[in-house]
Scaffold this motif. Structure first.
Motif, PDB file in Angstrom:
ATOM      1  N   LEU A  38       0.862  -1.263  -0.026  1.00  0.00           N
ATOM      2  CA  LEU A  38       0.007   0.028   0.049  1.00  0.00           C
ATOM      3  C   LEU A  38       0.715   1.322   0.008  1.00  0.00           C
ATOM      4  N   GLY A  39       2.006   1.231   0.256  1.00  0.00           N
ATOM      5  CA  GLY A  39       2.828   2.200   0.590  1.00  0.00           C
ATOM      6  C   GLY A  39       3.430   2.261   1.860  1.00  0.00           C
ATOM      7  N   GLY A  40       4.967   2.845   1.842  1.00  0.00           N
ATOM      8  CA  GLY A  40       5.434   2.755   3.217  1.00  0.00           C
ATOM      9  C   GLY A  40       5.759   1.355   3.699  1.00  0.00           C
ATOM     10  N   SER A  41       5.337   0.971   4.790  1.00  0.00           N
ATOM     11  CA  SER A  41       5.422  -0.070   5.428  1.00  0.00           C
ATOM     12  C   SER A  41       4.418  -1.033   5.558  1.00  0.00           C
ATOM     13  N   ASP A  42       3.175  -0.727   5.030  1.00  0.00           N
ATOM     14  CA  ASP A  42       1.629  -1.215   5.083  1.00  0.00           C
ATOM     15  C   ASP A  42       1.589  -1.848   3.817  1.00  0.00           C
ATOM     16  N   PHE A  43       0.972  -3.139   4.133  1.00  0.00           N
ATOM     17  CA  PHE A  43       0.541  -4.280   3.312  1.00  0.00           C
ATOM     18  C   PHE A  43      -0.904  -4.703   3.440  1.00  0.00           C
ATOM     19  N   ALA A  44      -1.431  -5.150   2.516  1.00  0.00           N
ATOM     20  CA  ALA A  44      -2.829  -5.759   2.767  1.00  0.00           C
ATOM     21  C   ALA A  44      -3.191  -6.674   1.585  1.00  0.00           C
ATOM     22  N   LYS A  45      -4.435  -7.423   1.953  1.00  0.00           N
ATOM     23  CA  LYS A  45      -4.844  -8.622   1.345  1.00  0.00           C
ATOM     24  C   LYS A  45      -6.189  -8.769   1.659  1.00  0.00           C
ATOM     25  N   ILE A  46      -6.997  -9.520   0.855  1.00  0.00           N
ATOM     26  CA  ILE A  46      -8.187  -9.860   0.943  1.00  0.00           C
ATOM     27  C   ILE A  46      -8.432 -11.313   1.617  1.00  0.00           C
ATOM     28  N   ARG A  61     -12.844 -10.057   4.552  1.00  0.00           N
ATOM     29  CA  ARG A  61     -12.141  -8.863   5.041  1.00  0.00           C
ATOM     30  C   ARG A  61     -11.028  -8.485   4.292  1.00  0.00           C
ATOM     31  N   ILE A  62     -10.703  -7.174   4.316  1.00  0.00           N
ATOM     32  CA  ILE A  62      -9.343  -6.606   4.128  1.00  0.00           C
ATOM     33  C   ILE A  62      -8.420  -6.546   4.946  1.00  0.00           C
ATOM     34  N   CYS A  63      -7.420  -7.372   5.161  1.00  0.00           N
ATOM     35  CA  CYS A  63      -6.391  -7.218   6.093  1.00  0.00           C
ATOM     36  C   CYS A  63      -5.295  -6.511   5.867  1.00  0.00           C
ATOM     37  N   VAL A  64      -4.950  -5.674   6.893  1.00  0.00           N
ATOM     38  CA  VAL A  64      -3.775  -4.496   6.796  1.00  0.00           C
ATOM     39  C   VAL A  64      -2.808  -4.919   7.875  1.00  0.00           C
ATOM     40  N   TRP A  65      -1.520  -4.866   7.508  1.00  0.00           N
ATOM     41  CA  TRP A  65      -0.353  -5.054   8.422  1.00  0.00           C
ATOM     42  C   TRP A  65       0.704  -4.217   8.100  1.00  0.00           C
ATOM     43  N   PRO A  99       2.935  -7.090  12.664  1.00  0.00           N
ATOM     44  CA  PRO A  99       2.537  -6.099  13.707  1.00  0.00           C
ATOM     45  C   PRO A  99       1.499  -5.128  13.149  1.00  0.00           C
ATOM     46  N   ASN A 100       0.911  -4.544  13.921  1.00  0.00           N
ATOM     47  CA  ASN A 100       0.006  -3.343  13.475  1.00  0.00           C
ATOM     48  C   ASN A 100      -1.180  -3.786  12.549  1.00  0.00           C
ATOM     49  N   TYR A 101      -1.824  -5.014  13.072  1.00  0.00           N
ATOM     50  CA  TYR A 101      -2.886  -5.547  12.151  1.00  0.00           C
ATOM     51  C   TYR A 101      -4.378  -4.923  12.352  1.00  0.00           C
ATOM     52  N   ARG A 102      -4.939  -4.498  11.316  1.00  0.00           N
ATOM     53  CA  ARG A 102      -6.224  -4.304  11.487  1.00  0.00           C
ATOM     54  C   ARG A 102      -7.063  -4.514  10.158  1.00  0.00           C
ATOM     55  N   TYR A 103      -8.077  -4.845  10.275  1.00  0.00           N
ATOM     56  CA  TYR A 103      -9.135  -5.252   9.465  1.00  0.00           C
ATOM     57  C   TYR A 103     -10.581  -4.494   8.977  1.00  0.00           C
ATOM     58  N   ILE A 114     -21.359  -4.106  -7.182  1.00  0.00           N
ATOM     59  CA  ILE A 114     -20.868  -3.136  -6.365  1.00  0.00           C
ATOM     60  C   ILE A 114     -20.336  -3.548  -5.053  1.00  0.00           C
ATOM     61  N   LEU A 115     -19.310  -3.142  -4.707  1.00  0.00           N
ATOM     62  CA  LEU A 115     -18.272  -3.628  -3.608  1.00  0.00           C
ATOM     63  C   LEU A 115     -18.282  -2.396  -2.552  1.00  0.00           C
ATOM     64  N   ILE A 116     -18.564  -2.807  -1.479  1.00  0.00           N
ATOM     65  CA  ILE A 116     -18.575  -1.853  -0.264  1.00  0.00           C
ATOM     66  C   ILE A 116     -17.439  -2.151   0.918  1.00  0.00           C
ATOM     67  N   PHE A 117     -17.092  -1.277   1.384  1.00  0.00           N
ATOM     68  CA  PHE A 117     -15.871  -1.638   2.386  1.00  0.00           C
ATOM     69  C   PHE A 117     -15.919  -0.490   3.508  1.00  0.00           C
ATOM     70  N   GLU A 118     -15.430  -1.138   4.763  1.00  0.00           N
ATOM     71  CA  GLU A 118     -15.483  -0.025   5.770  1.00  0.00           C
ATOM     72  C   GLU A 118     -14.522   0.764   5.644  1.00  0.00           C
ATOM     73  N   SER A 119     -14.863   2.219   5.472  1.00  0.00           N
ATOM     74  CA  SER A 119     -13.674   3.154   5.417  1.00  0.00           C
ATOM     75  C   SER A 119     -13.284   3.675   6.742  1.00  0.00           C
ATOM     76  N   LYS A 120     -14.151   3.338   7.935  1.00  0.00           N
ATOM     77  CA  LYS A 120     -13.958   3.557   9.194  1.00  0.00           C
ATOM     78  C   LYS A 120     -14.518   2.611  10.105  1.00  0.00           C
ATOM     79  N   THR A 121     -13.652   2.070  10.773  1.00  0.00           N
ATOM     80  CA  THR A 121     -14.287   0.869  11.638  1.00  0.00           C
ATOM     81  C   THR A 121     -14.575   1.318  13.077  1.00  0.00           C
ATOM     82  N   GLU A 122     -15.453   0.453  14.077  1.00  0.00           N
ATOM     83  CA  GLU A 122     -15.596   0.610  15.284  1.00  0.00           C
ATOM     84  C   GLU A 122     -14.471   1.071  15.969  1.00  0.00           C
ATOM     85  N   ASN A 123     -13.396   0.637  15.577  1.00  0.00           N
ATOM     86  CA  ASN A 123     -12.022   1.084  16.484  1.00  0.00           C
ATOM     87  C   ASN A 123     -11.235   2.228  16.028  1.00  0.00           C
ATOM     88  N   ASN A 124     -12.014   2.992  14.959  1.00  0.00           N
ATOM     89  CA  ASN A 124     -11.562   4.114  14.600  1.00  0.00           C
ATOM     90  C   ASN A 124     -10.579   3.917  13.703  1.00  0.00           C
TER      91      ASN A 124
END
Length: 286
Positions: A38-46, A61-65, A99-103, A114-124
């Motif tokens: 994704l850029g920097g040190s962030d990666f993601a997959k579904i 889920r979109i998994c980011v770490w 480290p730094n996992y969020r989904y 149509i594909l929807i995704f959480e642009s902001k989660t309950e955990n902000n």
């Protein structure tokens, strides 16, 4: 009374060519577990899509770490200096741990594409629309050779194109159109797609710049039609003589929903899919 949290949901229009039956489920399956930088040190997959029983909806889920460069320089916080080789020998991180996992939930209506995704989660945690367009564009761009060509467009707020077309002193109008989905069968969509097919065109760019001595551009019916189609199949940008810029890419449709204490955030999330499908269908009928 229990406390409540909020999630924010955004949407994408996905189009694939060729377009055999079952193509959207297939591209999600083929894209699962593919790491995207994704850029920097962030990666993601579904994760692999799960079909909700008795529906045409797939979810996952979109998994980011964060990836740590183990061979790079490390910081010794006590010495305020670079960690020594002896310090680094003490570091042990298993290859399958990051480290730094969020989904973020994603869901796709396999009929309405149509594909929807959480642009902001309950955990902000945030996964913005620009990052989502980049991520899914890169992801679908890595489908096996011979697979479909896939385009990803953010679903904008209703009326975004009208705002651009009606800008006072409209100086420049840019339309980037990707091929509409074959099932979007309104007359205008079908006519434009047929014209692109006859020319073997994957995309269509049109830019108008006003004459020097006139007040503003006056887009005709054909130009407006292309702009409305590009609203969910590409993008539209406008610039006024005052330097004001507007773009459908900068005004994503966002739906905020409350999740009551002990409530199900995934159910609240899925409930917004109908909203985005309705917006996209309304635009396609214009």
């Amino acid at each position: 009374m229990g406390s409540a949290t909020k999630i924010v949901v955004s949407g994408l229009n996905i189009t694939a060519f060729p377009h055999p039956k079952g193509i959207y489920e297939e591209i999600l399956k083929q894209s699962a577990d593919v790491d995207i930088h994704l850029g920097g040190s962030d990666f993601a997959k579904i994760t692999a899509p799960e079909i909700i029983p008795d529906t045409s909806v797939a979810k996952g889920r979109i998994c980011v770490w964060t990836e740590i460069a183990k061979d790079g320089d490390w910081f010794n916080k006590i010495k305020n200096d670079k960690a020594s080789d002896d310090d680094k020998k003490k570091i042990y991180i298993p290859e399958n741990i990051a480290p730094n996992y969020r989904y973020f939930f994603y869901a796709m209506d396999l009929v309405d594409h149509i594909l929807i995704f959480e642009s902001k989660t309950e955990n902000n945690h945030s996964f913005g629309h620009k990052r989502a367009v980049f991520f899914f564009g890169e992801l679908f761009g890595r489908l096996p050779t011979g697979g479909p060509s896939v385009d990803v467009t953010v679903i904008p707020e209703e009326g975004s194109v009208d705002v651009i077309l009606n800008m006072p002193r409209l100086k420049r109008l840019k339309i980037h159109l990707t091929k509409p989905n074959p099932e979007d069968v309104s007359d205008d969509f079908a006519r434009v797609m047929n014209k692109m097919n006859l020319q073997n065109a994957k995309s269509w760019n049109q830019e108008l710049v006003k004459e020097t001595k006139v007040e503003k551009l006056l887009p005709d019916l054909e130009t407006k039609t292309l702009a409305y189609i590009a609203e969910t199949n590409g993008f539209v940008e406008g610039q006024s003589s005052d330097g004001i810029k507007e773009s459908t890419q900068e005004h994503p449709k966002c739906v905020t929903v409350r999740v009551e204490e002990n409530g199900s955030s995934i159910q609240k999330f899925l409930s917004t899919l109908a909203v985005f499908a309705s917006v996209a269908k309304s635009i396609r009928r214009n």
